[in-house]
Scaffold this active site. Structure first.
Site, mmCIF file in Angstrom:
data_model
loop_
_atom_site.group_PDB
_atom_site.id
_atom_site.type_symbol
_atom_site.label_atom_id
_atom_site.label_comp_id
_atom_site.label_asym_id
_atom_site.label_seq_id
_atom_site.Cartn_x
_atom_site.Cartn_y
_atom_site.Cartn_z
ATOM 1 N N ALA A 1 0.789 -1.241 0.000
ATOM 2 C CA ALA A 1 0.000 0.000 0.000
ATOM 3 C C ALA A 1 0.815 1.282 0.000
ATOM 4 C CB ALA A 1 -0.929 0.007 1.220
ATOM 5 N N ASN B 1 -3.013 -6.307 -3.317
ATOM 6 C CA ASN B 1 -2.220 -5.582 -4.300
ATOM 7 C C ASN B 1 -0.732 -5.915 -4.230
ATOM 8 O OD1 ASN B 1 -1.610 -3.164 -6.158
ATOM 9 N ND2 ASN B 1 -0.473 -2.653 -4.288
ATOM 10 N N TYR C 1 6.013 -13.611 -13.904
ATOM 11 C CA TYR C 1 5.049 -12.606 -13.462
ATOM 12 C C TYR C 1 3.687 -12.868 -14.108
ATOM 13 C CZ TYR C 1 2.798 -8.037 -12.889
ATOM 14 O OH TYR C 1 1.912 -7.024 -12.602
#
Length: 249
Positions: free
Chosen positions: A11, A89, A156
């Site tokens: 974050a 995230n 990824y």
């Protein structure tokens, strides 16, 4: 009415930071996690407080470490007791050609991005079940997980494709409990990760994009905020593309 509480991983930079700012401005209580740069993390906490967050907590988190996940969830349980929104995230994105990817690096990327997301989500379910009102999980995937890792890398892309599969599975499993699960799939976004690109390559990529330039983290944060809102109560199992027209179905 119960104040809404959100956990955001990764974050303190890029999309995670923009999401923290967005939810802070909407009056959420925030629990932010980070993996490096204490000074940067503390600065984001202060920014969120100034923007209007009801409460802001900060924890260092290693998504590869089950004990780190366990300790985080225990802290949130003791402090808040419940959670309305989980934004997965946090992750890593090395630019490594296929021939140069080692077994250790492959495991590092998959364990951080996909395995960590799964185990953190599972650990947070008890907190989501304790909350009243709308509950939502938003997982950050990538266009690389949809079309392959050309700009980024194969491991990824694999990790982000796994996130889409896990998101759909959780959406089906948790729908009877009215816990919504959605994915957001950004395309080229200006972040500390894409800042690693050679400037000439970046300019060339800008010219190839249908909308003419990379997006900004706030463009993605707006979608995350919308999915976190109780107004999105009938949306689950979806993937939202934020890619400037690179991929159109």
């Amino acid at each position: 009415m119960e104040l809404r509480k959100a956990l955001i991983t990764g974050a303190t930079s890029g999309i995670g930071e923009a999401t923290a700012h967005q939810l802070a401005a909407e009056g959420y209580s925030l629990w932010l996690t980070y993996s490096s740069r204490d000074d940067q993390a503390k600065a984001v906490v202060e920014e969120c407080r100034l923007l209007g967050a009801n409460d802001v907590q900060l924890s260092r988190l290693d998504l590869r470490d089950s004990l780190s996940i366990e300790n985080l969830v225990q802290l949130i349980t003791e402090c808040w007791g419940s959670l309305h929104v989980l934004v997965n995230n946090g992750g890593v994105c090395p630019y490594t050609p296929p021939d140069d990817i080692t077994e250790d690096e492959w495991d590092y990327v998959l364990e951080t991005n996909a395995r960590g997301m799964f185990f953190l989500t599972r650990a947070c379910l008890s907190l989501l079940r304790e909350a009243t009102g709308d509950r939502s999980i938003i997982n950050l995937s990538s266009i690389a997980g949809q079309v392959g890792g050309i700009l980024t890398s194969i491991h990824y892309a694999a990790s982000k494709a796994a996130i889409l599969a896990v998101s759909r599975s959780f959406a089906r499993l948790l729908a009877p409990e009215k816990i919504r699960v959605n994915a957001v799939s950004p395309g080229p976004i200006t972040t500390p990760i894409t800042d690693q690109l050679d400037p000439a390559k970046r300019e060339s990529l800008d010219l190839q994009l249908p909308l003419g330039s990379f997006g900004e983290p706030a463009d993605v944060a707006w979608i995350i905020s919308s999915l976190a809102s109780p107004k999105a109560k009938f949306i689950t199992g979806a993937t939202y593309d934020v890619n400037g027209g690179v991929r159109i179905d």
